[in-house]
Design a protein around this motif. Structure first.
Motif, PDB file in Angstrom:
ATOM      1  N   TRP A   8       0.830  -1.199   0.000  1.00  0.00           N
ATOM      2  CA  TRP A   8       0.000   0.000   0.000  1.00  0.00           C
ATOM      3  C   TRP A   8       0.863   1.246   0.000  1.00  0.00           C
ATOM      4  O   TRP A   8       1.894   1.307   0.659  1.00  0.00           O
ATOM      5  N   ARG A   9       0.421   2.258  -0.746  1.00  0.00           N
ATOM      6  CA  ARG A   9       1.097   3.561  -0.744  1.00  0.00           C
ATOM      7  C   ARG A   9       0.035   4.642  -0.685  1.00  0.00           C
ATOM      8  O   ARG A   9      -1.061   4.480  -1.216  1.00  0.00           O
ATOM      9  N   LYS A  10       0.380   5.723  -0.023  1.00  0.00           N
ATOM     10  CA  LYS A  10      -0.552   6.840   0.100  1.00  0.00           C
ATOM     11  C   LYS A  10      -0.614   7.578  -1.233  1.00  0.00           C
ATOM     12  O   LYS A  10       0.394   7.734  -1.918  1.00  0.00           O
ATOM     13  N   SER A  14      -2.507  13.258  -1.373  1.00  0.00           N
ATOM     14  CA  SER A  14      -2.933  13.284   0.022  1.00  0.00           C
ATOM     15  C   SER A  14      -2.034  14.237   0.785  1.00  0.00           C
ATOM     16  O   SER A  14      -0.822  14.249   0.602  1.00  0.00           O
ATOM     17  N   CYS A  21      -7.538  10.634   3.334  1.00  0.00           N
ATOM     18  CA  CYS A  21      -6.486  10.076   2.488  1.00  0.00           C
ATOM     19  C   CYS A  21      -6.868   8.671   2.028  1.00  0.00           C
ATOM     20  O   CYS A  21      -7.578   7.957   2.728  1.00  0.00           O
ATOM     21  N   GLU A  23      -5.166   4.999   0.204  1.00  0.00           N
ATOM     22  CA  GLU A  23      -3.971   4.240  -0.127  1.00  0.00           C
ATOM     23  C   GLU A  23      -4.315   3.335  -1.300  1.00  0.00           C
ATOM     24  O   GLU A  23      -5.425   2.826  -1.401  1.00  0.00           O
ATOM     25  N   SER A  37      -6.841   5.328   4.421  1.00  0.00           N
ATOM     26  CA  SER A  37      -5.597   5.256   5.188  1.00  0.00           C
ATOM     27  C   SER A  37      -5.847   5.314   6.699  1.00  0.00           C
ATOM     28  O   SER A  37      -5.007   4.851   7.469  1.00  0.00           O
ATOM     29  N   PRO A  40      -6.803   1.039   7.923  1.00  0.00           N
ATOM     30  CA  PRO A  40      -6.133   0.048   7.084  1.00  0.00           C
ATOM     31  C   PRO A  40      -6.644  -1.381   7.257  1.00  0.00           C
ATOM     32  O   PRO A  40      -6.508  -2.205   6.351  1.00  0.00           O
TER      33      PRO A  40
END
Length: 63
Positions: A8-10, A14, A21, A23, A37, A40
């Motif tokens: 996972w990445r933001k 964001s 936000c 992800e 986010s 999770p």
């Protein structure tokens, strides 16, 4: 859908102050995952890569 191995990445847009936000995980074959986010462990949406690409392209058109 098993997202156990998702990386996972933001989202790039964001903010750093928290808040709303998302992800994204695009490292799995045939699926793109999207989650909140702040939660999770909560539910995640999944999209076909072509559908996700079309969504992102539409967002890029916005000013």
């Amino acid at each position: 859908m098993d997202l156990t191995n998702a990386t996972w990445r933001k989202a790039q847009r964001s903010g750093s102050s928290g808040g709303n936000c998302v992800e994204v995980a695009d490292n799995l074959p045939g699926v793109v995952g999207v989650r909140d986010s702040k939660d999770p462990a909560g539910p995640a949406l999944t999209f076909a890569p072509t559908a996700w690409a079309a969504f992102v392209a539409k967002l890029a058109e916005r000013p």
